[in-house]
Design a protein around this motif. Structure first.
Motif, PDB file in Angstrom:
ATOM      1  N   UNK A  92      -1.665  40.169   0.340  1.00  0.00           N
ATOM      2  CA  UNK A  92      -2.506  39.126   0.931  1.00  0.00           C
ATOM      3  C   UNK A  92      -3.507  38.552  -0.073  1.00  0.00           C
ATOM      4  N   UNK A  93      -3.831  39.320  -1.104  1.00  0.00           N
ATOM      5  CA  UNK A  93      -4.862  38.905  -2.064  1.00  0.00           C
ATOM      6  C   UNK A  93      -4.295  38.581  -3.441  1.00  0.00           C
ATOM      7  N   UNK A  94      -2.966  38.626  -3.587  1.00  0.00           N
ATOM      8  CA  UNK A  94      -2.374  38.345  -4.896  1.00  0.00           C
ATOM      9  C   UNK A  94      -2.227  36.845  -5.128  1.00  0.00           C
ATOM     10  N   UNK A  95      -2.155  36.493  -6.390  1.00  0.00           N
ATOM     11  CA  UNK A  95      -1.715  35.165  -6.807  1.00  0.00           C
ATOM     12  C   UNK A  95      -1.270  35.270  -8.252  1.00  0.00           C
ATOM     13  N   UNK A  96      -0.132  34.706  -8.530  1.00  0.00           N
ATOM     14  CA  UNK A  96       0.464  34.830  -9.865  1.00  0.00           C
ATOM     15  C   UNK A  96      -0.492  34.327 -10.943  1.00  0.00           C
ATOM     16  N   UNK A  97      -0.710  35.190 -11.942  1.00  0.00           N
ATOM     17  CA  UNK A  97      -1.584  34.836 -13.048  1.00  0.00           C
ATOM     18  C   UNK A  97      -3.036  35.230 -12.840  1.00  0.00           C
ATOM     19  N   UNK A  98      -3.360  35.728 -11.660  1.00  0.00           N
ATOM     20  CA  UNK A  98      -4.748  36.084 -11.364  1.00  0.00           C
ATOM     21  C   UNK A  98      -4.922  37.557 -11.020  1.00  0.00           C
ATOM     22  N   UNK A  99      -3.901  38.346 -11.256  1.00  0.00           N
ATOM     23  CA  UNK A  99      -3.971  39.788 -11.074  1.00  0.00           C
ATOM     24  C   UNK A  99      -3.545  40.441 -12.383  1.00  0.00           C
ATOM     25  N   UNK A 100      -3.841  41.724 -12.567  1.00  0.00           N
ATOM     26  CA  UNK A 100      -3.503  42.365 -13.838  1.00  0.00           C
ATOM     27  C   UNK A 100      -2.008  42.304 -14.169  1.00  0.00           C
ATOM     28  N   UNK A 101      -1.722  42.237 -15.444  1.00  0.00           N
ATOM     29  CA  UNK A 101      -0.335  42.188 -15.914  1.00  0.00           C
ATOM     30  C   UNK A 101       0.418  43.432 -15.451  1.00  0.00           C
ATOM     31  N   UNK A 102       1.633  43.222 -14.957  1.00  0.00           N
ATOM     32  CA  UNK A 102       2.461  44.323 -14.488  1.00  0.00           C
ATOM     33  C   UNK A 102       2.371  44.586 -13.005  1.00  0.00           C
ATOM     34  N   UNK A 103       1.342  44.013 -12.357  1.00  0.00           N
ATOM     35  CA  UNK A 103       1.212  44.152 -10.910  1.00  0.00           C
ATOM     36  C   UNK A 103       2.199  43.209 -10.209  1.00  0.00           C
ATOM     37  N   UNK A 104       2.673  43.617  -9.050  1.00  0.00           N
ATOM     38  CA  UNK A 104       3.574  42.763  -8.268  1.00  0.00           C
ATOM     39  C   UNK A 104       2.757  41.759  -7.468  1.00  0.00           C
ATOM     40  N   UNK A 105       3.247  40.523  -7.453  1.00  0.00           N
ATOM     41  CA  UNK A 105       2.539  39.466  -6.740  1.00  0.00           C
ATOM     42  C   UNK A 105       3.406  38.911  -5.619  1.00  0.00           C
ATOM     43  N   UNK A 106       2.773  38.202  -4.698  1.00  0.00           N
ATOM     44  CA  UNK A 106       3.488  37.607  -3.570  1.00  0.00           C
ATOM     45  C   UNK A 106       3.335  36.094  -3.533  1.00  0.00           C
TER      46      UNK A 106
END
Length: 217
Positions: A11-25
């Motif tokens: 719910x809080x992810x966005x591509x390019x705005x979370x640490x590298x290697x984390x899965x995003x939605x």
């Protein structure tokens, strides 16, 4: 202007705005076959809307799609050294993140995947945790909230509670918030598609978060 930290799941992810290697939605192009699967603009996410209106400074968005608070993930996967909220918190602590950064506000938005993946609930436990306890949801929630409060005693901590969680999980979060001096935000009426907030749902989340946030300023 306050410094903000987010601990979250999809719910809080966005591509390019979370640490590298984390899965995003969420991402702008909604591509299939990669990590991101749902199309949305950055400005439409709940947390970006909160930041735009509060004018606060985001230090880190530590969100991982599909992540659980406790160590038990989907299909019984062991997340004790990967995506779990607890492991990610410990990594930041061990790296000196909390000593290097002044954090005024923390938003925790979790428990959803713990509910969906049918991880063992266990029993509410407020002290003397062993590592084996953290494979169960309720003691893991208690441990995380207590750990955050101990590490960030001078910060305002908010726990966003999703709709449609198992009642035991909702009740545990609320109880922990009361015990440890954390602000619960029990969300209502979130428009969703495939169990995830739509643009309308994100707007509703941001309004509810801002209302609670401003109340305490």
């Amino acid at each position: 202007m306050k410094n903000l930290l987010i601990f979250g799941d999809s719910y809080s992810t966005f591509e390019g705005y979370i640490p590298e290697g984390y899965k995003t939605f969420y991402c702008t192009n909604g591509r299939e076959g990669g990590a991101a699967v749902s199309k949305m603009n950055l400005e439409e996410t709940w947390w970006r809307q909160v930041l735009d209106l509060s004018k606060d400074n985001l230090i880190l968005n530590d969100s991982w799609s599909g992540s659980t608070i406790g160590y038990t993930g989907y299909n019984g996967d062991d997340c004790s050294k990967s995506s779990s909220f607890i492991y990610r918190f410990r990594k930041l602590k061990e790296s000196g993140f909390f000593k290097k950064n002044v954090i005024d506000t923390v938003f925790v938005f979790g428990g959803t995947n713990d509910s969906w993946c049918d991880a063992p609930l266990g029993e509410i436990k407020f002290s003397d945790w062993e590592e084996k306890d953290l494979y169960s949801v309720l003691p893991a929630i208690c441990y995380l909230v207590k750990s955050l409060k101990d590490e960030l005693s001078g910060s305002e901590i908010y726990f966003l509670i999703n709709t449609d969680l198992k009642p035991e999980i909702t009740d545990c979060i609320k109880l922990c918030c009361k015990k440890y001096g954390v602000y619960p935000i029990e969300l209502q009426c979130i428009d969703k598609e495939s169990k995830h907030p739509t643009v309308k749902g994100m707007r509703s989340i941001s309004k509810q978060v801002l209302a609670a946030y401003r109340k305490n300023q």
